[in-house]
Design a protein around this motif. Structure first.
Motif, PDB file in Angstrom:
ATOM      1  N   VAL A  86       0.974  -1.221   0.230  1.00 32.32           N
ATOM      2  CA  VAL A  86      -0.294  -0.028   0.079  1.00 32.32           C
ATOM      3  C   VAL A  86       0.879   1.720  -0.150  1.00 32.32           C
ATOM      4  CG1 VAL A  86      -2.175   1.466   1.703  1.00 32.32           C
ATOM      5  CG2 VAL A  86      -2.006  -1.340   1.188  1.00 32.32           C
ATOM      6  N   LYS A  87       1.583   1.322   0.634  1.00 31.15           N
ATOM      7  CA  LYS A  87       2.979   2.310   0.997  1.00 31.15           C
ATOM      8  C   LYS A  87       3.853   2.360  -0.422  1.00 31.15           C
ATOM      9  CE  LYS A  87       5.111   3.097   5.214  1.00 31.15           C
ATOM     10  NZ  LYS A  87       5.292   2.955   6.115  1.00 31.15           N
ATOM     11  N   MET A  88       4.138   1.561  -0.941  1.00 31.29           N
ATOM     12  CA  MET A  88       4.961   1.939  -2.323  1.00 31.29           C
ATOM     13  C   MET A  88       4.004   2.684  -3.570  1.00 31.29           C
ATOM     14  SD  MET A  88       6.961  -1.594  -4.721  1.00 31.29           S
ATOM     15  CE  MET A  88       5.087  -2.640  -4.467  1.00 31.29           C
ATOM     16  N   SER A  89       2.189   1.816  -3.151  1.00 26.70           N
ATOM     17  CA  SER A  89       1.611   2.225  -4.315  1.00 26.70           C
ATOM     18  C   SER A  89       0.924   3.742  -3.916  1.00 26.70           C
ATOM     19  CB  SER A  89       0.820   1.159  -4.506  1.00 26.70           C
ATOM     20  OG  SER A  89       0.542   0.212  -4.923  1.00 26.70           O
ATOM     21  N   ASN A  90       1.174   4.008  -2.955  1.00 25.92           N
ATOM     22  CA  ASN A  90       1.544   4.854  -2.601  1.00 25.92           C
ATOM     23  C   ASN A  90       2.066   6.483  -3.266  1.00 25.92           C
ATOM     24  OD1 ASN A  90      -0.115   8.418  -1.793  1.00 25.92           O
ATOM     25  ND2 ASN A  90       0.709   7.601   0.397  1.00 25.92           N
ATOM     26  N   GLU A  91       3.571   5.832  -2.792  1.00 27.12           N
ATOM     27  CA  GLU A  91       5.164   6.860  -3.312  1.00 27.12           C
ATOM     28  C   GLU A  91       5.186   6.673  -4.621  1.00 27.12           C
ATOM     29  OE1 GLU A  91       7.744   4.441  -1.271  1.00 27.12           O
ATOM     30  OE2 GLU A  91       7.394   4.917   0.768  1.00 27.12           O
ATOM     31  N   LYS A  92       4.217   6.119  -5.157  1.00 33.24           N
ATOM     32  CA  LYS A  92       4.118   5.524  -6.893  1.00 33.24           C
ATOM     33  C   LYS A  92       2.937   6.162  -7.456  1.00 33.24           C
ATOM     34  CE  LYS A  92       7.914   2.560  -7.553  1.00 33.24           C
ATOM     35  NZ  LYS A  92       9.011   2.515  -7.821  1.00 33.24           N
ATOM     36  N   GLY A  93       2.602   6.646  -6.382  1.00 30.39           N
ATOM     37  CA  GLY A  93       1.037   7.311  -7.530  1.00 30.39           C
ATOM     38  C   GLY A  93       0.266   6.370  -8.528  1.00 30.39           C
ATOM     39  N   THR A  94      -0.042   4.896  -7.641  1.00 22.66           N
ATOM     40  CA  THR A  94      -0.702   4.320  -8.703  1.00 22.66           C
ATOM     41  C   THR A  94      -1.805   4.221  -8.234  1.00 22.66           C
ATOM     42  OG1 THR A  94       0.142   2.902  -7.498  1.00 22.66           O
ATOM     43  CG2 THR A  94       1.434   3.924 -10.085  1.00 22.66           C
ATOM     44  N   ASP A  95      -2.528   3.755  -8.408  1.00 18.40           N
ATOM     45  CA  ASP A  95      -4.316   3.807  -8.233  1.00 18.40           C
ATOM     46  C   ASP A  95      -4.034   2.102  -7.462  1.00 18.40           C
ATOM     47  OD1 ASP A  95      -5.384   5.835  -8.754  1.00 18.40           O
ATOM     48  OD2 ASP A  95      -6.633   4.966 -10.168  1.00 18.40           O
ATOM     49  N   LEU A  96      -4.657   2.068  -6.621  1.00 14.16           N
ATOM     50  CA  LEU A  96      -4.787   0.234  -5.864  1.00 14.16           C
ATOM     51  C   LEU A  96      -6.641   0.007  -5.476  1.00 14.16           C
ATOM     52  CD1 LEU A  96      -3.002  -1.884  -4.328  1.00 14.16           C
ATOM     53  CD2 LEU A  96      -3.272  -0.412  -2.045  1.00 14.16           C
ATOM     54  N   GLY A  97      -6.998  -1.305  -6.311  1.00 15.02           N
ATOM     55  CA  GLY A  97      -8.320  -1.545  -5.959  1.00 15.02           C
ATOM     56  C   GLY A  97      -7.874  -2.836  -4.664  1.00 15.02           C
ATOM     57  N   ILE A  98      -8.516  -2.749  -3.939  1.00 16.37           N
ATOM     58  CA  ILE A  98      -8.883  -3.522  -2.537  1.00 16.37           C
ATOM     59  C   ILE A  98      -9.795  -4.098  -1.836  1.00 16.37           C
ATOM     60  CG2 ILE A  98      -7.710  -4.672  -0.350  1.00 16.37           C
ATOM     61  CD1 ILE A  98      -5.896  -2.148  -0.749  1.00 16.37           C
ATOM     62  N   ASN A  99     -10.473  -5.366  -2.700  1.00 15.93           N
ATOM     63  CA  ASN A  99     -11.604  -6.430  -1.807  1.00 15.93           C
ATOM     64  C   ASN A  99     -10.825  -7.092  -0.568  1.00 15.93           C
ATOM     65  OD1 ASN A  99     -11.395  -4.859  -4.708  1.00 15.93           O
ATOM     66  ND2 ASN A  99     -12.996  -6.409  -5.795  1.00 15.93           N
ATOM     67  N   THR A 100     -12.210  -6.777   0.216  1.00 18.59           N
ATOM     68  CA  THR A 100     -12.338  -8.069   0.718  1.00 18.59           C
ATOM     69  C   THR A 100     -13.504  -8.444   1.744  1.00 18.59           C
ATOM     70  OG1 THR A 100     -10.677  -8.156   3.237  1.00 18.59           O
ATOM     71  CG2 THR A 100     -11.523  -5.654   3.004  1.00 18.59           C
ATOM     72  N   ALA A 101     -12.844  -9.293   2.747  1.00 19.02           N
ATOM     73  CA  ALA A 101     -14.167  -9.515   3.174  1.00 19.02           C
ATOM     74  C   ALA A 101     -13.689 -10.317   4.289  1.00 19.02           C
ATOM     75  CB  ALA A 101     -15.306 -11.001   2.110  1.00 19.02           C
ATOM     76  N   ALA A 102     -12.866 -10.173   4.404  1.00 20.63           N
ATOM     77  CA  ALA A 102     -12.225 -10.318   6.186  1.00 20.63           C
ATOM     78  C   ALA A 102     -11.467  -9.520   7.424  1.00 20.63           C
ATOM     79  CB  ALA A 102     -10.398 -10.654   5.438  1.00 20.63           C
ATOM     80  N   SER A 103     -12.169 -10.661   8.829  1.00 20.73           N
ATOM     81  CA  SER A 103     -12.647  -8.940   8.936  1.00 20.73           C
ATOM     82  C   SER A 103     -11.650  -9.709  10.527  1.00 20.73           C
ATOM     83  CB  SER A 103     -13.710  -9.609   9.985  1.00 20.73           C
ATOM     84  OG  SER A 103     -14.164 -10.793  10.067  1.00 20.73           O
ATOM     85  N   HIS A 104     -10.772 -10.367  10.152  1.00 21.30           N
ATOM     86  CA  HIS A 104      -9.310 -11.151  11.974  1.00 21.30           C
ATOM     87  C   HIS A 104      -8.464 -10.393  11.406  1.00 21.30           C
ATOM     88  CE1 HIS A 104      -7.886 -11.780   7.354  1.00 21.30           C
ATOM     89  NE2 HIS A 104      -6.170 -12.529   8.458  1.00 21.30           N
ATOM     90  N   LYS A 105      -8.146  -9.115  11.317  1.00 20.81           N
ATOM     91  CA  LYS A 105      -7.449  -8.053  10.957  1.00 20.81           C
ATOM     92  C   LYS A 105      -7.980  -7.371  11.504  1.00 20.81           C
ATOM     93  CE  LYS A 105      -3.381  -9.368   8.019  1.00 20.81           C
ATOM     94  NZ  LYS A 105      -2.315  -9.520   8.182  1.00 20.81           N
TER      95      LYS A 105
END
Length: 136
Positions: free
Chosen positions: A2-21
């Motif tokens: 996530v940090k790397m995508s932010n630094e590169k300025g790229t769009d990131l799409g995250i799909n999740t259904a997990a609730s364990h974190k």
């Protein structure tokens, strides 16, 4: 990542259904998120989502989705229609709207036949494209 995508300025799409974190993990990720979206798979009202997504803590995941939206991140609730949740669509849509979350209503084709306990009672009703879409 996530940090790397932010630094590169790229769009990131995250799909999740997990609730364990833990919530703290999400807070850190959201604080380092740049451009893109998060989609949360919560099928039904948060209190009922575990009926299909076994072991999902839907209430916790919905609270995480609200946190995500509160941080200004494009946030979407993916809601697959099942028999147990077909009468709660309007309430879920309103909950999403009230919290700045887009609402995506989806129809599944993964039913085992007309006796499948998850099959909505009037599945033909949901085939109309106007009935499933993204609501803002």
């Amino acid at each position: 990542f996530v940090k790397m995508s932010n630094e590169k300025g790229t769009d990131l799409g995250i799909n999740t259904a997990a609730s364990h974190k833990p919530i703290k993990w999400y807070e850190e990720v959201f604080d380092n998120f740049g451009q893109g979206y998060w989609m949360f798979g919560i099928d039904g009202l948060p209190k009922d989502s575990h009926k299909y997504r076994i072991n999902q803590d839907g209430i916790k995941l919905f609270n995480i989705a609200k946190l995500c939206a509160s941080k200004g991140i494009k946030t979407r609730w993916q809601y697959i229609i099942f028999k147990y949740n077909e009468n709660h669509i309007d309430k879920a849509k309103q909950m999403a709207h009230d919290n700045g979350i887009d609402f995506e209503l989806n129809i599944s084709s993964r039913f085992s036949g007309p006796e499948d306990p998850y099959l909505p009672s009037d599945s033909n009703h949901y085939i109309d494209p106007a009935k499933f879409a993204i609501f803002r």
